[in-house]
Structures are given as structure tokens and as C-alpha cells.
Design a protein around this motif. Structure first.
Motif, PDB file in Angstrom:
ATOM      1  N   GLU A 114       5.242   9.406   3.269  1.00  0.00           N
ATOM      2  CA  GLU A 114       6.556   9.091   2.715  1.00  0.00           C
ATOM      3  C   GLU A 114       7.215  10.334   2.121  1.00  0.00           C
ATOM      4  O   GLU A 114       8.436  10.504   2.213  1.00  0.00           O
ATOM      5  N   TYR A 115       6.407  11.213   1.525  1.00  0.00           N
ATOM      6  CA  TYR A 115       6.947  12.469   0.990  1.00  0.00           C
ATOM      7  C   TYR A 115       7.527  13.322   2.110  1.00  0.00           C
ATOM      8  O   TYR A 115       8.606  13.907   1.970  1.00  0.00           O
ATOM      9  N   GLU A 116       6.806  13.415   3.223  1.00  0.00           N
ATOM     10  CA  GLU A 116       7.298  14.209   4.345  1.00  0.00           C
ATOM     11  C   GLU A 116       8.617  13.655   4.888  1.00  0.00           C
ATOM     12  O   GLU A 116       9.471  14.414   5.356  1.00  0.00           O
ATOM     13  N   LYS A 117       8.777  12.339   4.819  1.00  0.00           N
ATOM     14  CA  LYS A 117      10.015  11.714   5.305  1.00  0.00           C
ATOM     15  C   LYS A 117      11.178  11.940   4.352  1.00  0.00           C
ATOM     16  O   LYS A 117      12.303  12.204   4.770  1.00  0.00           O
ATOM     17  N   PRO A 137       8.085  13.357  -6.516  1.00  0.00           N
ATOM     18  CA  PRO A 137       7.192  12.427  -7.219  1.00  0.00           C
ATOM     19  C   PRO A 137       6.151  11.778  -6.313  1.00  0.00           C
ATOM     20  O   PRO A 137       5.037  11.475  -6.764  1.00  0.00           O
ATOM     21  N   LEU A 138       6.475  11.586  -5.044  1.00  0.00           N
ATOM     22  CA  LEU A 138       5.500  11.020  -4.112  1.00  0.00           C
ATOM     23  C   LEU A 138       4.339  11.980  -3.895  1.00  0.00           C
ATOM     24  O   LEU A 138       3.179  11.573  -3.827  1.00  0.00           O
ATOM     25  N   LEU A 139       4.649  13.271  -3.795  1.00  0.00           N
ATOM     26  CA  LEU A 139       3.608  14.285  -3.643  1.00  0.00           C
ATOM     27  C   LEU A 139       2.734  14.323  -4.890  1.00  0.00           C
ATOM     28  O   LEU A 139       1.497  14.453  -4.798  1.00  0.00           O
ATOM     29  N   ARG A 140       3.353  14.202  -6.043  1.00  0.00           N
ATOM     30  CA  ARG A 140       2.591  14.228  -7.287  1.00  0.00           C
ATOM     31  C   ARG A 140       1.712  12.991  -7.437  1.00  0.00           C
ATOM     32  O   ARG A 140       0.578  13.085  -7.927  1.00  0.00           O
ATOM     33  N   LEU A 141       2.217  11.833  -7.018  1.00  0.00           N
ATOM     34  CA  LEU A 141       1.408  10.621  -7.080  1.00  0.00           C
ATOM     35  C   LEU A 141       0.186  10.741  -6.180  1.00  0.00           C
ATOM     36  O   LEU A 141      -0.931  10.384  -6.569  1.00  0.00           O
ATOM     37  N   ALA A 142       0.408  11.242  -4.973  1.00  0.00           N
ATOM     38  CA  ALA A 142      -0.712  11.435  -4.047  1.00  0.00           C
ATOM     39  C   ALA A 142      -1.716  12.416  -4.634  1.00  0.00           C
ATOM     40  O   ALA A 142      -2.936  12.215  -4.550  1.00  0.00           O
ATOM     41  N   ALA A 173       5.612  -1.201  -3.961  1.00  0.00           N
ATOM     42  CA  ALA A 173       6.756  -0.311  -3.798  1.00  0.00           C
ATOM     43  C   ALA A 173       6.670   0.440  -2.473  1.00  0.00           C
ATOM     44  O   ALA A 173       7.674   0.632  -1.779  1.00  0.00           O
ATOM     45  N   LEU A 174       5.463   0.852  -2.091  1.00  0.00           N
ATOM     46  CA  LEU A 174       5.262   1.561  -0.837  1.00  0.00           C
ATOM     47  C   LEU A 174       5.532   0.640   0.351  1.00  0.00           C
ATOM     48  O   LEU A 174       6.132   1.054   1.349  1.00  0.00           O
ATOM     49  N   ALA A 175       5.101  -0.610   0.239  1.00  0.00           N
ATOM     50  CA  ALA A 175       5.334  -1.577   1.314  1.00  0.00           C
ATOM     51  C   ALA A 175       6.823  -1.847   1.494  1.00  0.00           C
ATOM     52  O   ALA A 175       7.295  -2.117   2.596  1.00  0.00           O
ATOM     53  N   ASP A 176       7.581  -1.792   0.383  1.00  0.00           N
ATOM     54  CA  ASP A 176       9.048  -1.874   0.416  1.00  0.00           C
ATOM     55  C   ASP A 176       9.570  -3.056   1.215  1.00  0.00           C
ATOM     56  O   ASP A 176      10.459  -2.925   2.058  1.00  0.00           O
ATOM     57  N   GLY A 177       8.991  -4.214   0.961  1.00  0.00           N
ATOM     58  CA  GLY A 177       9.503  -5.425   1.598  1.00  0.00           C
ATOM     59  C   GLY A 177       9.000  -5.677   3.002  1.00  0.00           C
ATOM     60  O   GLY A 177       9.433  -6.624   3.651  1.00  0.00           O
ATOM     61  N   LEU A 178       8.109  -4.823   3.510  1.00  0.00           N
ATOM     62  CA  LEU A 178       7.581  -5.041   4.857  1.00  0.00           C
ATOM     63  C   LEU A 178       6.679  -6.265   4.883  1.00  0.00           C
ATOM     64  O   LEU A 178       5.943  -6.521   3.939  1.00  0.00           O
ATOM     65  N   GLY A 179       6.739  -7.004   5.974  1.00  0.00           N
ATOM     66  CA  GLY A 179       5.836  -8.135   6.145  1.00  0.00           C
ATOM     67  C   GLY A 179       4.462  -7.667   6.578  1.00  0.00           C
ATOM     68  O   GLY A 179       4.218  -6.486   6.804  1.00  0.00           O
ATOM     69  N   GLY A 180       3.551  -8.614   6.718  1.00  0.00           N
ATOM     70  CA  GLY A 180       2.189  -8.273   7.072  1.00  0.00           C
ATOM     71  C   GLY A 180       2.069  -7.546   8.394  1.00  0.00           C
ATOM     72  O   GLY A 180       1.314  -6.579   8.519  1.00  0.00           O
ATOM     73  N   SER A 181       2.839  -7.962   9.412  1.00  0.00           N
ATOM     74  CA  SER A 181       2.743  -7.337  10.726  1.00  0.00           C
ATOM     75  C   SER A 181       3.200  -5.892  10.694  1.00  0.00           C
ATOM     76  O   SER A 181       2.605  -5.013  11.326  1.00  0.00           O
TER      77      SER A 181
END
Length: 237
Positions: free
Chosen positions: A78-81, A86-91, A179-187
Motif C-alpha cells: 500500500e505504501y508503494e501505491k 505512515p504506512l511504511l512506518r507501521l510496517a 482499515a487495510l481491507a478498506d471495505g473489500l469483501g471476502g473474495s
């Protein structure tokens, strides 16, 4: 389609039923969405305060919760995108610690991807009146399972955190996973997880291997690139 998944046969579970029950309760509490008015009309759901829809979504969210190395690697993607530091720091906070080793509870590889039997843990929550399950579909063909958090379940989740602060880890990680899933369903979650070579190539019936070593190498590469651009990545503080 959310099918009833097979029961895995393993010699020794990597977590206990009680550990799974607490983790799932905190995950459902953190991941649930609003319940619709028609659902509240169900006599067994009058105390429902939220719902996680589909067993596949629950399993895939739980995969990231149980595998911090995969979670961190996804944060790097996600950071690369986005370029959001903050995403890099979390990782980095995950990969610089022993979390990928001491907090990792690997899941089995089955026909539908990562899977770990949760029936026993969910039975604990259901029999205690903390969570309710509803099947959608017909008698002969169940399309999906929805998991409803009941008001007593929310109360217990808060009590668990208050009485055992160490469980706050799961609350914080569940928040990050959702938050990472961002509303994505299971599939959709499954598709993203299949992009990981170790996940996709795992032998059916065996536990999915770690990506910690590869993720740490990737982290250092991205940090070096960020520093070259004059971006503070915070690994020292």
C-alpha cells in the motif's frame, strides 16, 4: 459463495479454543458493520449491534490478524501505491520487532486458501450469547454465513481489554486490518492474499509459510529509497 469449509485435521492446534474465541470476539467487534432494520426484526437478533458478513471475510481478516508478517508486507504494498509514509512506518514497527515470530499463528492451506476451523471458538461465543450466526440461502445450498455481535458480546469485549490489557494488541491490529481491507469483501481479500507467493504455492493441508525474511529485506530497500529522497522514515525512533 460462502460455503461451509471442511474441518482441518492437524496434530496440534497452534492456538487454544479459548484464545481463538477471545481473538474472534475482538475481531468481530472491531470489524462489524451496521445491522439492517429487517435483521433486527429477527427475535434472536434484537440485541445485535453489528455484523461481519460472510465466513470468507472473517477468515481472511483473521489471516492478517494471525500473520503480522503478511500484514506488514501488505502495508508495504500500500505504501508503494500511495507513497504515504505512515504506512511504511507501521510496517517497520511490526518488522523491526519480534511480532512476526511471537505473534504469528499460521493457518492451513485448503481449497479456498487460508483456512483454520473456527467452529469450536465460535460455538463458545454463540453458546455464551455473545455472537449469533445466520445462514443465507436455502436448506440445500447455503450461500453465506453472517456473524452478529450481540450487546453482551460488546460488553465482554470491553471487559476483556480492561481486565487483560495485553489483549489490546488485537484491538489495535484488528483496527489496522479492517482499515487495510478498506471495505473489500471476502473474495477480494482472498485475491489480494493469493498474490503472495508463499500463500499461493503452499501445499494443500500444510501451514502457510512466513514472509518475514522477504518483507524485512523489502522494508530496508524502501527505507533506503525514502531516505534518498530526504524522507524521514522513523526507524530510529
Amino acid at each position: 459463495m460462502d460455503q461451509e469449509l471442511p474441518t482441518a485435521e492437524v496434530d496440534e492446534p497452534v492456538t487454544s479454543r479459548e484464545q481463538d474465541a477471545v481473538r474472534l470476539l475482538l475481531l468481530i467487534d472491531g470489524a462489524c458493520e451496521s445491522v439492517s432494520d429487517p435483521e433486527l426484526a429477527d427475535p434472536g437478533l434484537t440485541e445485535a449491534v453489528g455484523v461481519v458478513r460472510t465466513q470468507v471475510r472473517l477468515q481472511k481478516l483473521d489471516f492478517w490478524l494471525r500473520n503480522p508478517d503478511y500484514l506488514a508486507d501488505e502495508l508495504l504494498t500500500e505504501y508503494e501505491k500511495s507513497g504515504e509514509v505512515p504506512l511504511l512506518r507501521l510496517a517497520g514497527a511490526i518488522l523491526d520487532s519480534e511480532e512476526p515470530e511471537v505473534r504469528r499463528y499460521p493457518m492451513l492451506r485448503h481449497h479456498f486458501g487460508a483456512y483454520e476451523p473456527l467452529d469450536d471458538a465460535l460455538a463458545v461465543l454463540r453458546s455464551s450469547g455473545l455472537v449469533a450466526r445466520r445462514r443465507r440461502g436455502t436448506v440445500n445450498r447455503v450461500r453465506q454465513h453472517d456473524y452478529f455481535l450481540l450487546e453482551p458480546g460488546r460488553v465482554v469485549a470491553r471487559e476483556v481489554i480492561r481486565e487483560a490489557p495485553d489483549f489490546r494488541y488485537y484491538v489495535e491490529r484488528a483496527r489496522l486490518v479492517v482499515a487495510l481491507a478498506d471495505g473489500l469483501g471476502g473474495s477480494e481479500l482472498k485475491k489480494r492474499q493469493y498474490l503472495q507467493r508463499e500463500y499461493a504455492e503452499a501445499v494443500r493441508g500444510e501451514r502457510i509459510g512466513s514472509v518475514a525474511v522477504r518483507a524485512r529485506v523489502r522494508l530496508e530497500k524502501l527505507r533506503a529509497q525514502a531516505r534518498a529522497k530526504g524522507i524521514g522514515v522513523g526507524e530510529d525512533g
